[in-house]
Design an enzyme around this catalytic site. Structure first.
Site, PDB file in Angstrom:
ATOM      1  CE  LYS A 108      -3.417  12.154 -10.365  1.00 43.97           C
ATOM      2  NZ  LYS A 108      -2.524  11.269 -10.467  1.00 43.97           N
ATOM      3  CG  ASP A 116      -1.934   0.955   1.212  1.00 48.75           C
ATOM      4  OD1 ASP A 116      -3.097   0.949   1.821  1.00 48.75           O
ATOM      5  OD2 ASP A 116      -1.104   2.543   0.610  1.00 48.75           O
ATOM      6  CE1 TYR A 163      -8.482  13.206 -12.370  1.00 49.14           C
ATOM      7  CE2 TYR A 163      -7.939  11.586 -10.376  1.00 49.14           C
ATOM      8  CZ  TYR A 163      -7.800  12.303 -11.935  1.00 49.14           C
ATOM      9  OH  TYR A 163      -6.905  11.452 -13.027  1.00 49.14           O
TER      10      TYR A 163
HETATM   11  C1  VAH Z   1     -10.703  10.641 -14.354  1.00 51.82           C
HETATM   12  N1  VAH Z   1      -9.584   9.024 -16.473  1.00 51.82           N
HETATM   13  O1  VAH Z   1     -11.790  10.698 -15.372  1.00 51.82           O
HETATM   14  C2  VAH Z   1      -9.087   9.943 -15.423  1.00 51.82           C
HETATM   15  C3  VAH Z   1      -8.580  11.164 -15.422  1.00 51.82           C
HETATM   16  C4  VAH Z   1      -8.898  13.029 -17.265  1.00 51.82           C
HETATM   17  C5  VAH Z   1      -9.549  11.659 -17.259  1.00 51.82           C
HETATM   18  O2  VAH Z   1      -7.863  11.881 -15.112  1.00 51.82           O
HETATM   19  O3  VAH Z   1     -10.591  11.054 -13.975  1.00 51.82           O
END
Ligand code: VAH
Length: 324
Positions: free
Chosen positions: A146, A53, A142
């Site tokens: 990032k 992990d 997300y």
């Molecule tokens: C998502 N596949 O959908 C990823 C990606 C640009 C999309 O970062 O979260």
């Protein structure tokens, strides 16, 4: 190139990157780690694999030192749609996991590949031909993780001389390993549904324009970036890269070239539509082209033809235990 470590090796990108690295550098030089045990995942049997992990700093550090790893490809992450449902877990995995990787890389003097995303952009970002350097105010956890990851990787390069490099991936389309809860997964599911069911209900509006890329191009971009001359890299954390700017309707029409009776209906999932609407329509990848020679090889119809051929073979072999 010395020993290579792939985290998140059982995921959509990690599983294909692992195989590409083995093919290029030999199985003795590639190690994969993920959270599943060999009992839970049959694919592990043929891999150089450890159950680790990325939140377990000491176990992760032991693998890096025991195998004398020189480059860490850090793919372990929670994707956008799942992250919105569990932001605390997304922050833990995407930030604390990356922090562990960077601290270990600093001590072991490893290079690090970090997969960023067009998810780092938000509603204030220019939507068309989004520049390499621009406003980044993502509205998803997300995207925030990032963007934080990009800044952390830059910090470790500037402050600690860790050779960090990253790519802002668009939506990735592949057939080998299913995506794990992203907003752009519709593209993968549409191809499977076209072959298995002849119809698909898409959760994004038909005219939702996003950048997407075929996985073979994405894997080649990772390897080409990590083999590039470090002195030539300016926008190393992280490069815009692009291949095609398409809508669900564009993909459906490309599939209909081969499966004429394929039908797509649309039932919008508000949460994933809001995420998609906050991301760019198209991306300017000039910096990647100029600094390390990036160039995509697959356009929409070439991707469609290869996806339909490979999924047909996969469904014949594995039966219909694939996504609905
Ligand atoms: C998502 N596949 O959908 C990823 C990606 C640009 C999309 O970062 O979260």
């Amino acid at each position: 190139m010395g020993k290579l470590l792939v985290t998140g090796v059982l995921g959509q990108i990690g599983s294909e990157l692992y195989q590409a690295l083995v093919n290029r550098y030999g199985i003795d030089n590639v190690i994969g780690v993920d959270v599943k045990s060999e009992v839970e995942c049959s694919e592990i049997g043929s891999m150089n694999y450890n159950t680790v992990d990325v939140l377990d700093f000491f176990k992760l550090r032991k693998v890096v030192f025991d195998y004398d790893v020189e480059i860490i490809f850090h793919l372990a992450a929670i994707l956008s749609a799942v992250a919105e449902k569990n932001p605390q877990l997304a922050w833990k995995i995407n930030i604390n996991g990356l922090y562990n990787i960077l601290e270990i890389a600093r001590e072991k003097k490893c290079a690090v590949f970090f997969p960023s995303s067009i998810g780092v952009f938000g509603p204030h970002t220019p939507k068309v031909n989004t520049p390499q350097i621009t406003i980044q105010r993502p509205i998803t956890v997300y995207g925030i993780t990032k963007l934080t990851g990009e800044l952390l990787c830059d910090y470790y390069f500037n402050k600690h001389n860790v050779d960090t490099r990253g790519l802002r991936f668009p939506g990735l389309i592949s057939y080998k390993t299913l995506p794990g809860g992203g907003t752009t997964d519709y593209g993968v599911f549409m191809y499977y549904a076209a072959i298995r069911d002849g119809k698909y209900r898409c959760y994004l509006r038909r005219n939702t324009r996003l950048d997407v890329m075929y996985m073979p191009d994405a894997i080649r971009a990772i390897i080409e970036l990590m083999e590039a001359d470090s002195d030539k890299l300016v926008n190393r954390n992280a490069y815009n890269i692009a291949a095609m700017s398409v809508t669900p309707e564009d993909i459906a029409n490309s599939i209909k070239r081969k499966i004429n009776e394929f039908e797509v209906t649309y039932k919008v999932d508000k949460q994933r539509q809001n995420i998609a609407d906050s991301w760019p329509d198209s991306i300017d990848d000039t910096a990647a082209r100029e600094e390390w020679g990036w160039k995509p090889r697959y356009d929409l119809d070439a991707m469609t033809d290869d996806m339909l051929e490979k999924i047909s073979k996969k469904l014949k072999m594995e039966g219909s235990n694939v996504p609905r």
